[in-house]
Motif scaffolding. Sequence first.
Motif, short mmCIF file in Angstrom:
data_model
loop_
_atom_site.label_atom_id
_atom_site.label_comp_id
_atom_site.label_asym_id
_atom_site.label_seq_id
_atom_site.Cartn_x
_atom_site.Cartn_y
_atom_site.Cartn_z
N ALA A 19 -3.05 18.79 11.86
CA ALA A 19 -4.07 19.21 10.90
C ALA A 19 -4.15 20.73 10.87
O ALA A 19 -3.80 21.41 11.83
N ALA A 20 -4.62 21.27 9.77
CA ALA A 20 -4.80 22.71 9.65
C ALA A 20 -5.86 23.17 10.64
O ALA A 20 -6.87 22.51 10.84
N ASP A 21 -5.60 24.30 11.29
CA ASP A 21 -6.54 24.87 12.24
C ASP A 21 -7.32 25.97 11.53
O ASP A 21 -6.84 27.08 11.35
N MET A 22 -8.52 25.64 11.10
CA MET A 22 -9.33 26.58 10.33
C MET A 22 -9.80 27.76 11.18
O MET A 22 -10.16 28.80 10.65
N ASP A 23 -9.78 27.62 12.51
CA ASP A 23 -10.20 28.70 13.39
C ASP A 23 -9.07 29.68 13.68
O ASP A 23 -9.29 30.73 14.27
N SER A 24 -7.86 29.34 13.27
CA SER A 24 -6.71 30.18 13.55
C SER A 24 -6.62 31.33 12.56
O SER A 24 -6.84 31.17 11.37
N SER A 25 -6.29 32.52 13.07
CA SER A 25 -6.10 33.67 12.18
C SER A 25 -4.71 33.64 11.56
O SER A 25 -4.45 34.33 10.58
N SER B 55 -1.88 32.20 9.27
CA SER B 55 -1.91 31.42 8.03
C SER B 55 -1.20 30.09 8.18
O SER B 55 -1.46 29.15 7.44
N ALA B 56 -0.27 29.99 9.10
CA ALA B 56 0.46 28.74 9.33
C ALA B 56 -0.15 27.96 10.49
O ALA B 56 0.48 27.05 11.01
N GLY B 57 -1.34 28.30 10.92
CA GLY B 57 -1.96 27.67 12.07
C GLY B 57 -2.20 26.18 11.87
O GLY B 57 -2.72 25.75 10.85
N SER B 58 -1.78 25.40 12.84
CA SER B 58 -2.01 23.97 12.81
C SER B 58 -2.19 23.49 14.24
O SER B 58 -1.79 24.15 15.18
N LYS B 59 -2.81 22.34 14.36
CA LYS B 59 -3.00 21.77 15.69
C LYS B 59 -2.90 20.26 15.61
O LYS B 59 -3.25 19.66 14.60
N PRO B 60 -2.42 19.63 16.67
CA PRO B 60 -2.31 18.17 16.67
C PRO B 60 -3.70 17.54 16.74
O PRO B 60 -4.58 18.01 17.46
N ALA B 61 -3.89 16.47 15.98
CA ALA B 61 -5.19 15.83 15.90
C ALA B 61 -5.66 15.29 17.26
O ALA B 61 -6.86 15.29 17.54
N LEU B 62 -4.73 14.85 18.10
CA LEU B 62 -5.12 14.31 19.40
C LEU B 62 -5.25 15.38 20.48
O LEU B 62 -5.59 15.09 21.61
N GLY B 63 -4.98 16.62 20.14
CA GLY B 63 -5.22 17.74 21.04
C GLY B 63 -4.18 17.93 22.13
O GLY B 63 -3.16 17.26 22.20
N LEU B 64 -4.48 18.88 23.02
CA LEU B 64 -3.55 19.25 24.09
C LEU B 64 -3.43 18.19 25.17
O LEU B 64 -2.40 18.07 25.82
N VAL C 210 9.57 15.92 15.23
CA VAL C 210 8.79 16.43 14.10
C VAL C 210 9.47 15.99 12.82
O VAL C 210 10.68 16.18 12.65
N ALA C 211 8.70 15.38 11.92
CA ALA C 211 9.23 14.95 10.62
C ALA C 211 8.73 15.89 9.54
O ALA C 211 7.55 16.24 9.51
N HIS C 212 9.65 16.32 8.68
CA HIS C 212 9.32 17.20 7.56
C HIS C 212 9.79 16.54 6.27
O HIS C 212 10.80 15.84 6.26
N ARG C 213 9.09 16.83 5.20
CA ARG C 213 9.49 16.36 3.88
C ARG C 213 9.81 17.58 3.02
O ARG C 213 9.06 18.54 3.01
N ARG C 214 10.94 17.54 2.32
CA ARG C 214 11.33 18.64 1.45
C ARG C 214 10.97 18.29 0.00
O ARG C 214 10.54 17.19 -0.29
N GLU C 215 11.24 19.24 -0.89
CA GLU C 215 11.05 18.98 -2.31
C GLU C 215 12.03 17.92 -2.79
O GLU C 215 13.14 17.82 -2.29
#
Length: 109
Positions: free
Chosen positions: A30-36, A38-47, A58-63
């Motif tokens: 999920a996006a990490d709104m507390d991160s300065s 711009s690409a900040g993200s954190k796993p939902a289940l945490g550390l 890690v799975a990514h989807r392209r155009e």
Amino acid sequence: RAQLLRSFGARLQAISEAFSVAVVCVNQVAADMDSSDSAGSKPALGLAWADTVTVRLVAHRREAVESEEECQKTPTLTPRTLKVVLAPHLPPSSVQYCIDSDGVHGIRT
């Protein structure tokens, strides 16, 4: 919560070893709104969960692309990449694939 996650992870690892099966758990990022950053993200289940895993993919989807060569029967598809990020027995690597009504298909690069 952290102790519960570690306990759950230990049980899943025990099941995996006892029955010689892979256990796959998805940890949505999920996006990490507390991160300065711009690409900040954190796993939902945490550390706590991050310390439990033995393999991280890690799975990514392209155009979407217009090419029947990449996926046999689907002219417009969404190519995906599965990347090995952490695995004690595997080097970092990746594979490209697509998913259509017939299943999962590898993409030759």
